[in-house]
Design a protein around this motif. Structure first.
Motif, short mmCIF file in Angstrom:
data_model
loop_
_atom_site.label_atom_id
_atom_site.label_comp_id
_atom_site.label_asym_id
_atom_site.label_seq_id
_atom_site.Cartn_x
_atom_site.Cartn_y
_atom_site.Cartn_z
N THR A 156 2.96 8.37 -20.35
CA THR A 156 3.87 7.25 -20.57
C THR A 156 4.98 7.17 -20.15
O THR A 156 5.59 6.25 -19.43
N TYR A 157 5.84 8.31 -20.07
CA TYR A 157 7.28 8.31 -19.59
C TYR A 157 7.25 8.27 -18.13
O TYR A 157 8.13 7.52 -17.58
N SER A 158 6.17 9.19 -17.57
CA SER A 158 6.18 8.96 -16.06
C SER A 158 6.02 7.66 -15.43
O SER A 158 6.54 7.15 -14.56
N ILE A 175 0.80 -1.26 -0.02
CA ILE A 175 -0.14 0.07 -0.14
C ILE A 175 0.83 1.43 -0.15
O ILE A 175 0.75 2.34 -0.68
N ALA A 176 1.94 1.29 0.99
CA ALA A 176 2.85 2.38 1.08
C ALA A 176 3.48 2.58 -0.41
O ALA A 176 3.43 3.61 -0.88
N CYS A 177 4.08 1.47 -1.04
CA CYS A 177 4.60 1.75 -2.12
C CYS A 177 3.82 2.04 -3.52
O CYS A 177 4.30 3.03 -4.22
N ILE A 178 2.48 1.91 -3.30
CA ILE A 178 1.78 2.07 -4.71
C ILE A 178 1.42 3.72 -4.12
O ILE A 178 1.43 4.42 -5.22
N MET A 179 1.12 4.02 -2.92
CA MET A 179 0.94 5.58 -2.85
C MET A 179 2.03 6.36 -3.14
O MET A 179 1.97 7.55 -3.77
N ARG A 180 3.45 5.84 -2.84
CA ARG A 180 4.43 6.77 -3.29
C ARG A 180 4.60 6.58 -4.82
O ARG A 180 5.07 7.74 -5.18
N PHE A 181 4.30 5.58 -5.41
CA PHE A 181 4.44 5.70 -6.82
C PHE A 181 3.59 6.69 -7.60
O PHE A 181 3.77 7.52 -8.45
N PHE A 182 2.36 6.79 -7.08
CA PHE A 182 1.24 7.92 -7.51
C PHE A 182 1.91 9.45 -7.04
O PHE A 182 1.66 10.28 -8.09
N CYS A 183 2.54 9.47 -6.06
CA CYS A 183 2.99 10.85 -5.80
C CYS A 183 4.31 11.06 -6.60
O CYS A 183 4.16 12.31 -7.48
N HIS A 184 5.21 10.13 -7.15
CA HIS A 184 6.17 10.45 -8.25
C HIS A 184 5.71 10.47 -9.55
O HIS A 184 5.98 11.24 -10.33
N PHE A 185 4.58 9.71 -9.86
CA PHE A 185 3.74 9.77 -11.15
C PHE A 185 3.40 11.20 -11.34
O PHE A 185 3.54 11.84 -12.42
N LEU A 186 2.66 11.75 -10.34
CA LEU A 186 1.98 12.90 -10.43
C LEU A 186 3.19 14.20 -10.54
O LEU A 186 2.90 15.00 -11.25
N SER A 187 4.25 13.84 -9.90
CA SER A 187 5.31 14.95 -10.26
C SER A 187 5.93 14.83 -11.62
O SER A 187 6.35 15.84 -12.32
N GLY A 188 5.88 13.71 -12.12
CA GLY A 188 6.29 13.23 -13.43
C GLY A 188 5.42 14.09 -14.60
O GLY A 188 6.01 14.38 -15.59
#
Length: 218
Positions: free
Chosen positions: A163-165, A121-134
Motif C-alpha cells: 500500500t505504501y509503495s 509505456i516508459a513511465c508505467i515501466m519505471r513505476f513498476f521498478c520503483h514499486f518493486l524496490s519499495g
C-alpha cells in the motif's frame, strides 16, 4: 541533416542526457514523498523515438547511472549487498533504462500519438521498478498517518509495504507520466518536423526496391 550520422547521434544523445539531468533539478515535492520533475524524461523519450528501443535503453541506463552517482546518499539508508544491488537496479539503472521502451511506438505515423504513448509505456515501466524496490528494499512496516480513504485491510502488516509503495511511487509517477506524455508529444513533433525525420524511411526504401525489382523481372 542526416540524423543517423554516428557523430550527430552521439553528440545529440549526449546533449539530451545532459538536458534531462539539468531538468531533474527542477522538481516539486509531492504528497507522500518523492517528487515530480519538470519534463526531465522528455529528452530521453525523444532519443528513443528517434533511434529506437536499443539506443533508447542505452541512453536511459547512462542517465540512470548519473542519477545514481548524484543520489549515493540513498545507499546509506540500506545495508547488505542484495539491498545495494536492488536500489542500484530498480531505483536507478533499470528504472531509467526502461525509458528507452518509449521507442517501441516510433513506427506510428502520428508523431504526437507515438511519442505520448511511448512516454506512457516508459513511465508505467519505471513505476513498476520503483514499486518493486519499495516492497522489497524500503518496505514500510507501518503507516500511522495514512489518508482516510485507505481501508483498514490495506493497512494490515502484511499489506502495508504494498500500500505504501503504491501510494508513495504512484503519487509522483502519475503526474510525471502526464507531464512526460504532453512534453514528449510536443517536443518530438517539433524535432521530427525540423529535422525531417522519417523512421519508416528504411522500410519505404526496401518496398520501393522490391517494387522496382519486380518491374525489372516483368
Amino acid at each position: 541533416m542526416k540524423v543517423n550520422n554516428k557523430t550527430f547521434k552521439l553528440v545529440f544523445s549526449a546533449l539530451m542526457v545532459a538536458l534531462s539531468v539539468v531538468l531533474s533539478f527542477f522538481k516539486i515535492e509531492f504528497l507522500y514523498g518523492g517528487s515530480i520533475t519538470i519534463f526531465s524524461m522528455v529528452p530521453l523519450v525523444l532519443i528513443a523515438q528517434m533511434y529506437g528501443v536499443p539506443w533508447g535503453l542505452l541512453t536511459g541506463v547512462v542517465y540512470g547511472l548519473i542519477q545514481m552517482v548524484m543520489g549515493l546518499k540513498n545507499f546509506s539508508y540500506v545495508t547488505g549487498i542484495e539491498a545495494y544491488a536492488m536500489v542500484a537496479a530498480f531505483d536507478y539503472i533499470v528504472a531509467f533504462g526502461v525509458i528507452g521502451l518509449a521507442g517501441c511506438t516510433r513506427k506510428i505515423k502520428n508523431r504526437a500519438v507515438a511519442a505520448s504513448l511511448g512516454a506512457v509505456i516508459a513511465c508505467i515501466m519505471r513505476f513498476f521498478c520503483h514499486f518493486l524496490s519499495g516492497i522489497t528494499v524500503w518496505k514500510a512496516l507501518e503507516w500511522n498517518d495514512a489518508p482516510a480513504f485507505i481501508s483498514e485491510r490495506m493497512l494490515q502488516p502484511d499489506m502495508v509495504p504494498y500500500t505504501y509503495s503504491l501510494m508513495y511511487n504512484g503519487g509522483y509517477m502519475f503526474p510525471e507520466l502526464i507531464l512526460t506524455a504532453i512534453g514528449s508529444a510536443i517536443l518530438c513533433t517539433i524535432v521530427f518536423e525540423v529535422f525531417k525525420i522519417d523512421v519508416n524511411a528504411t522500410k519505404k526504401l526496401k518496398a520501393k526496391a522490391a517494387e522496382e525489382e519486380k518491374k525489372t523481372e516483368e
